[in-house]
Design a protein around this motif. Structure first.
Motif, short mmCIF file in Angstrom:
data_model
loop_
_atom_site.label_atom_id
_atom_site.label_comp_id
_atom_site.label_asym_id
_atom_site.label_seq_id
_atom_site.Cartn_x
_atom_site.Cartn_y
_atom_site.Cartn_z
N SER A 212 0.83 -1.21 0.00
CA SER A 212 0.00 0.00 0.00
C SER A 212 0.86 1.26 0.00
O SER A 212 0.38 2.34 0.33
CB SER A 212 -0.93 0.00 1.22
N SER A 213 2.15 1.09 -0.33
CA SER A 213 3.09 2.22 -0.47
C SER A 213 3.19 3.04 0.81
O SER A 213 3.32 4.27 0.78
CB SER A 213 2.69 3.13 -1.64
N LYS A 214 3.12 2.39 1.96
CA LYS A 214 3.11 3.12 3.22
C LYS A 214 4.41 2.90 4.01
O LYS A 214 4.98 1.80 4.01
CB LYS A 214 1.95 2.67 4.10
N VAL A 215 4.79 3.96 4.68
CA VAL A 215 5.85 3.88 5.69
C VAL A 215 5.29 4.54 6.94
O VAL A 215 4.66 5.60 6.86
CB VAL A 215 7.14 4.60 5.25
N ALA A 216 5.49 3.90 8.06
CA ALA A 216 5.05 4.51 9.33
C ALA A 216 6.26 4.65 10.24
O ALA A 216 7.23 3.91 10.12
CB ALA A 216 3.98 3.65 9.99
N TYR A 217 6.22 5.60 11.12
CA TYR A 217 7.26 5.76 12.12
C TYR A 217 6.67 6.50 13.32
O TYR A 217 5.59 7.09 13.21
CB TYR A 217 8.48 6.52 11.57
N ASN A 218 7.40 6.42 14.43
CA ASN A 218 6.94 7.20 15.59
C ASN A 218 7.94 8.30 15.89
O ASN A 218 9.14 8.16 15.63
CB ASN A 218 6.72 6.32 16.82
N THR A 219 7.42 9.39 16.43
CA THR A 219 8.34 10.43 16.91
C THR A 219 8.78 10.05 18.32
O THR A 219 8.19 9.16 18.95
CB THR A 219 7.65 11.81 16.96
N VAL A 220 9.79 10.73 18.79
CA VAL A 220 10.31 10.41 20.11
C VAL A 220 9.26 10.68 21.19
O VAL A 220 9.30 10.11 22.27
CB VAL A 220 11.61 11.20 20.38
N ASP A 221 8.27 11.52 20.86
CA ASP A 221 7.22 11.81 21.83
C ASP A 221 6.02 10.89 21.69
O ASP A 221 5.03 11.04 22.41
CB ASP A 221 6.76 13.27 21.67
N GLY A 222 6.06 9.96 20.73
CA GLY A 222 5.00 8.97 20.64
C GLY A 222 3.87 9.31 19.69
O GLY A 222 2.77 8.77 19.82
N ASP A 223 4.13 10.15 18.70
CA ASP A 223 3.14 10.38 17.66
C ASP A 223 3.49 9.50 16.46
O ASP A 223 4.63 9.53 15.99
CB ASP A 223 3.12 11.85 17.23
N ILE A 224 2.52 8.74 15.99
CA ILE A 224 2.78 7.86 14.84
C ILE A 224 2.35 8.57 13.55
O ILE A 224 1.22 9.05 13.45
CB ILE A 224 2.05 6.52 14.99
N TYR A 225 3.28 8.66 12.61
CA TYR A 225 3.02 9.28 11.31
C TYR A 225 3.04 8.20 10.24
O TYR A 225 3.80 7.23 10.32
CB TYR A 225 4.06 10.34 10.99
N VAL A 226 2.20 8.39 9.23
CA VAL A 226 2.18 7.50 8.07
C VAL A 226 2.49 8.35 6.83
O VAL A 226 1.94 9.44 6.65
CB VAL A 226 0.81 6.82 7.91
N VAL A 227 3.41 7.84 6.02
CA VAL A 227 3.79 8.51 4.78
C VAL A 227 3.41 7.58 3.63
O VAL A 227 3.73 6.40 3.66
CB VAL A 227 5.31 8.78 4.74
N GLU A 228 2.70 8.11 2.67
CA GLU A 228 2.38 7.32 1.48
C GLU A 228 3.27 7.79 0.33
O GLU A 228 3.37 8.99 0.06
CB GLU A 228 0.90 7.46 1.14
#
Lengths: 302, 809
Positions: A280-296
């Motif tokens: 699905s062409s996705k990459v996810a990661y978390n910030t050091v503060d615990g916010d999860i971002y998804v990049v397509e």
């Protein structure tokens, strides 16, 4: 002659991937609650996440934006896997027995919302790896294979690092690979989607790709927590610290064959621990503060 | 000797048997060791010490290397007990300084039962205590952290065991008798101001701790941490903690750890902090022997005195310390299994020759002279016995003072309580009864002489405010004190202070303080206050007795200057010039003499009213000099007796400020009205009575040079010139031109007072704290009976009263 042929194939691959362009189609923060260490299922429709210290496990469903509490167990968030049919989540559960840590494996059925203990707690259990609709895991010097509702097929190659060694279990035997001389240890090892390459980090040396015999194919430089995006690209983090805490970190996608590289996180984020779902062409990661971002992503040939 | 060997064999056999019988088995237990940092870089905590001032690769103390030494030794110990050990680095290179995320991942993948991150701490060179930070938060900490805290019970339990062992270390000096075991999140929040703990513990799936075993910037500890066996002791304490925690069992052998130091000689290689026995000089190269086993240990050269004997069977031992130049010592000690037994040797020096004075001061020819603030110093070839040496010291004429010993009793210092007398020959004697600790006395008396200089007090020459001043500008008072010699800049700030009437000190504006700006040979201090004063209130400036010049000569007698704050600005009188218009005055070269660089101009820099005042300046080239600034278009005329008031921002130059008048009928008929002496700094209102009843026109301003330290140049500001009928102040401290002259100043025998009136003035000499010392009605006063110092001479005539600060030398 064989070598020449191999080099020719590699050069062809480099030429083709160098012509690829990576663009970010979309970046968003789908989950309201704090989360760390994301992990996609195979089609990218589900995203598992946990706490920073791997206590508990939740799964976010991109389709209906729901969150399911899988477990509150200690260690549940450490390297969980989805079954290939995406019906189940297999995760570990950490307990202490006579002050020694033991891990068992549990299964959560996403449809039935039930939990089942798959393996009793035991010592020295390595990372779970999806296998058909079940999983394999190396423990007690054996490769334990658990499939559900299907006759077992031959065990796949199983890769793991244990902080010290890079190991491969194949042909019913454990082989220790030492592809990088002088490494302090090996971590973050994983098998490529095509099963032919191993991605790993040699502590103090950088991140590499080798074949199943331990021959280096690619040197990727400093790239921690690397994961495969597909058989060409890997995603990892470039984190910096001052010896006391992480001061900056960015997520990069890199071609294993050339210099194609793109930053996926924004400059104001301390972004860590990526996960991928190329379907699905996705990459996810978390910030050091615990916010999860998804990049397509959009990866296209020029 | 044969008996000794047999005993040794027996002990060795016992040790072996004991170890085999009850050695701990840690088989199956997995420990990850992270020796913190890596390499010789700026973040690897290289500590500069007097022994190694320039740390570099492999030179001096580095926390990165110290952590590695502890880690590698611990790894060997644990593996010998069967544990499975992973260490995150085995070398000390920059590339071994792994990222925090990599270290955490190594421990997680290794599936360690415990992760130990070995460090030492920094405490500004003054603190030394045990700190253990386990992953998690303290029991009872209800703070909500950004991320969930890991399970803390195991980490807390093991780190407590470690701390209990480390705090028993008696080779070091702990500034806190209690260890600190804390969750890293709680500690980081409370003491570091961080939000979410330490990076090397974040994301761990295994119990973990950061061990800060001691403080590596407490220099005596820095030196100890350069000793490999000292680091072994810390590793052994880790091992013991693991054995206790995982197996609830003891280590079957014990250890001896000790130090060898000089019994009375001190470490003199720097001014760094030293506590307890850390002040004593470690004896490098000492040979320490366990007589029963024949084991020897040679103390290293890193100024720590440490020795260690490892893995001994329980029992009694005799330990002997031998060092060149010292008497050997032996001590009995009992070794207990599972413990480190501590001991200390304080060796006495062998002093086999009589003591001698090898140098002294002041050491000058009898024809030369010495500052009266001098100390008397004797240096010896041996460290001396304090009591006999103190008793043997004398000085003639007798001087009260204090004897102290320095440099481990190698140096005697006599500090007089007050500066010595002027121009006096002193004889210093050290009787031959002075001895060193080995009871040998000097062979001969030691005698020397010196003569003091003709000065033994720091003198205050001038000040603002002067004692009794009632018009110090309350809004922004300026303080200025001039002394006869350049000041010691380190203590003068503290020795001069301004107090409210209730005794509360008023802080100085730190950045306003300026010292020694007047120039040689004088000294001075200028400062402003951090807060304004209250008009009408009384204040006191106190100059402490310890205020000293750059040669150490003190003020000795404290001075108090009482003054009253004032509003200064007078606004209810007729303004005849507000100094707001540009170009009203012009410097007049033809009327001036022996001056240069004179000018007058409107200025907004200093003003009391409106938007501007006038700045007036001049530099005089001769002692007799003046500068005149004429009014371009004179308009103010006076036909009756009038008072003129002027707001002046003084400069302490001591010069005289006058107003110039010319007769309406005769251009050559010029009168000067002295409006003030510029013996103040900052704004002040001054006034004078122009007593002529004929028609005069105000035509200008004149500056007359006077005899004062700062009179060579003038820079003042003026604002609102007023004209009215009666003097505002009851006391008219100003005088008409040349009515009274006081000279010489400074004076040593007589003060002369010259007036233009045919009357004898009443002269009153006061101390600076207001005590009347002498009164005489005459034109002169003898002052030979007074000590040198600063005084106030009050001159009273029928018409006027003048107070003048006088210096007697």
């Amino acid at each position: 002659m064989k070598n020449l042929l191999f080099i020719g194939i590699v050069l062809l691959s480099i030429t083709s991937v160098e012509a690829q362009t990576i663009t970010i189609k979309k970046m968003y923060c789908p989950i309201e609650q704090k989360g760390f260490h994301p992990k996609f299922n195979s089609n990218g429709n589900l995203l598992a996440f946990t706490s920073e210290s791997y206590i508990g496990l939740d799964v976010y469903n991109f389709s209906d934006k729901s969150i399911v509490k899988i477990s509150e167990d200690t260690g549940a968030g450490y390297q969980p896997v989805f079954s290939n049919n995406n019906e189940k989540v297999f995760y570990k559960s950490l307990t202490y027995d006579s002050k020694l840590r033991k891990e068992g494996v549990k299964c959560y059925d996403l449809a039935k919302k039930t939990r089942v203990e798959m393996l009793e707690p035991r010592r020295d259990m390595k990372q779970l790896q999806t296998f058909e609709n079940g999983f394999v895991v190396f423990a007690d010097t054996k490769l334990l294979k658990t499939t559900i509702g299907k006759t077992a097929t031959p065990a796949p190659n199983y890769i793991w690092s244990d902080g010290e060694n890079l190991n491969i279990y194949k042909d019913n035997k454990t082989h220790i690979l030492n592809p990088v001389k002088g490494a302090n240890g090996y971590v973050w090892a994983s098998l490529s989607p095509n099963g032919k390459m191993i991605l790993f980090t040699a502590a103090g040396q950088g991140t590499f790709v080798c074949n199943l015999d331990g021959k280096i194919i690619a040197e990727l430089g400093y790239l921690n927590a690397p994961v495969w995006y597909n058989d060409i690209f890997v995603v990892g983090m470039q984190d910096k610290d001052d010896g006391q805490f992480v001061t900056e970190s960015k997520i990069l996608i890199k071609s294993i064959y050339g210099k194609t590289e793109k930053r996926l996180s924004t400059s104001n984020q301390i972004a860590m621990y990526p996960a991928t779902a190329s379907a699905s062409s996705k990459v996810a990661y978390n910030t050091v503060d615990g916010d999860i971002y998804v990049v397509e992503l959009n990866i296209s040939n020029e | 000797m044969q008996t000794l060997n047999k005993r040794f064999l027996l002990l060795s056999a016992f040790t072996l048997l004991a170890f085999v019988a009850i050695a701990q088995d840690l088989t199956g237990i997995r420990i990850h060791i992270n020796p913190g940092h890596g390499g010789w870089d700026s973040d690897d905590r290289g500590i500069s010490t007097p022994l190694y001032p320039n740390v570099g690769s492999g030179v001096g103390f580095w926390e990165s290397q110290s952590n590695l030494d502890k880690g590698l030794q611990l790894k060997s110990m644990l593996e010998a007990l069967g544990a499975t050990v992973q260490i995150s680095r085995t070398q000390n290179r920059t590339q071994d300084d792994l990222s925090l995320s990599t270290i955490v991942q190594m421990a997680n993948e290794f599936q360690a039962d415990f992760m130990l991150s070995i460090h030492s701490n920094a405490g500004s060179g003054t603190a030394n205590y045990v700190l253990q930070l386990y992953a998690g938060k303290n029991i009872g900490d209800t703070y909500s952290y950004p991320s969930a805290t890991p399970k803390s019970d195991e980490g807390r339990a093991i780190s407590t065991e470690i701390a209990k062992n480390l705090i028993k270390n008696q080779l070091t000096y702990w500034t806190s008798a209690n260890y600190n075991v804390s969750g890293d999140k709680t500690y980081a929040r409370m003491y570091m101001g961080w939000s979410d703990g330490y990076g090397v513990l974040r994301g761990l799936t295994v119990p973990g701790v950061i061990s800060e075993g001691s403080m590596h910037d407490y220099i005596p500890e820095t030196y100890r941490l350069m000793n490999m066996e000292y680091k072994w002791l810390e590793a052994w304490n880790f091992k013991k903690a693991f054995c206790t925690y995982f197996k609830q069992a003891e280590i079957p052998t014990g250890n001896i750890a000790g130090y060898v130091k000089d019994s009375r000689n001190l470490i003199l290689d720097g001014s760094y902090k030293k506590y307890g026995n850390d002040v004593l000089l470690p004896i490098n190269g000492t040979t320490v022997t366990v007589l029963e086993t024949g084991q020897t240990y040679t103390v290293d050269n890193n100024r720590n005195g440490v020795f260690v004997f490892k893995d001994l069977a329980s029992g009694n031992y005799t330990v002997k310390a031998e060092a060149e130049g010292y008497y050997a010592q032996t001590q009995q000690i009992t070794v207990v299994k599972n413990e480190i037994t501590y001991m200390g040797f304080k060796l006495n020096k062998v002093r086999n020759t009589p003591p001698q004075v090898i140098s002294y001061s002041p050491n000058v020819a009898i024809t030369d002279s010495v500052v009266t603030s001098t100390n008397i110093v004797l240096e010896f070839n041996w460290d001396m016995d304090e009591a006999s040496t103190r008793a043997a010291f004398s000085i003639t004429p007798a001087v009260e003072g204090t004897i102290t010993f320095e440099d481990s009793q190698y140096r005697l210092r006599f500090t007089p309580n007050v500066p010595l007398d002027k121009s006096t020959v002193y004889t210093v004697k050290l009787d031959k009864s002075a001895k060193h600790p080995d009871n040998l006395s000097m062979e001969n008396d030691f005698i020397f002489q010196f003569t003091t200089q003709n000065r033994n007090r720091l003198l205050l020459l001038d000040s603002y405010p002067a004692n009794g001043n009632t018009s110090v500008y309350a809004t922004k008072p300026l303080f200025f004190f001039i002394f006869d010699k350049a000041l010691n800049t380190t203590n003068i700030r503290d020795e001069i202070n301004v107090y409210k009437s209730n005794g509360t000190a008023i802080s100085k504006a730190t950045r306003s303080v300026k010292i020694n700006k007047v120039g040689a040979p004088y000294g001075d201090i200028y400062f402003e206050l951090a807060e304004p004063l209250i008009a009408g209130n009384n204040y006191t400036v106190k100059l402490g007795s310890n205020a000293m010049d750059d040669a150490g000569v003190k003020l000795v007698d404290p001075i108090e200057i009482n003054f009253t704050a004032s509003n200064v600005a007078v606004s209810d009188k007729t303004i005849i010039d507000d100094f707001e218009t540009d170009g009203k005055y012009t410097y007049d070269k033809t009327q001036s003499e022996n001056d240069t660089l004179a000018s007058i101009a409107r200025s907004t820099t200093q003003k009391l009213f409106g938007t501007s005042g006038y700045k007036i300046n001049a530099t005089f080239t001769d002692q007799s000099a003046s500068a005149v600034y004429r009014i371009n278009d004179p308009s103010v005329t006076t036909v009756t007796s009038k008072v003129f008031g002027l707001h002046v921002y003084g400069d302490m130059s001591g010069n005289e400020l006058q107003l110039q008048f010319r007769s309406e009928t005769s251009e050559t008929d010029v009168k000067y009205l002295k409006i003030c002496d510029l013996n103040f700094i900052g704004w002040q209102f001054v006034e004078a009575h122009f007593t002529e009843n004929e028609a005069y026109k105000l035509t200008g301003i004149r500056l007359i040079r006077k005899d004062h330290i700062l009179s060579k140049s003038v820079e003042i500001y003026v604002d609102n010139l007023l004209q009215y009928d009666t003097l505002i102040s009851g006391l008219n401290s100003t005088l008409s031109d040349n009515t009274i002259q006081v000279y010489p100043n400074p004076a040593s025998e007589n003060i002369f007072v010259k007036t233009d009136k045919n009357e004898l003035p009443l002269l009153q000499l006061y101390s600076l704290n207001g005590i009347l010392l002498k009164t005489i009605r005459d034109h002169q006063m003898s002052i030979t009976e007074f000590d040198q110092g600063t005084y106030v001479l009050k001159i009273i005539t029928q018409a006027e009263v003048l107070s003048k600060v006088m210096m007697i030398y």
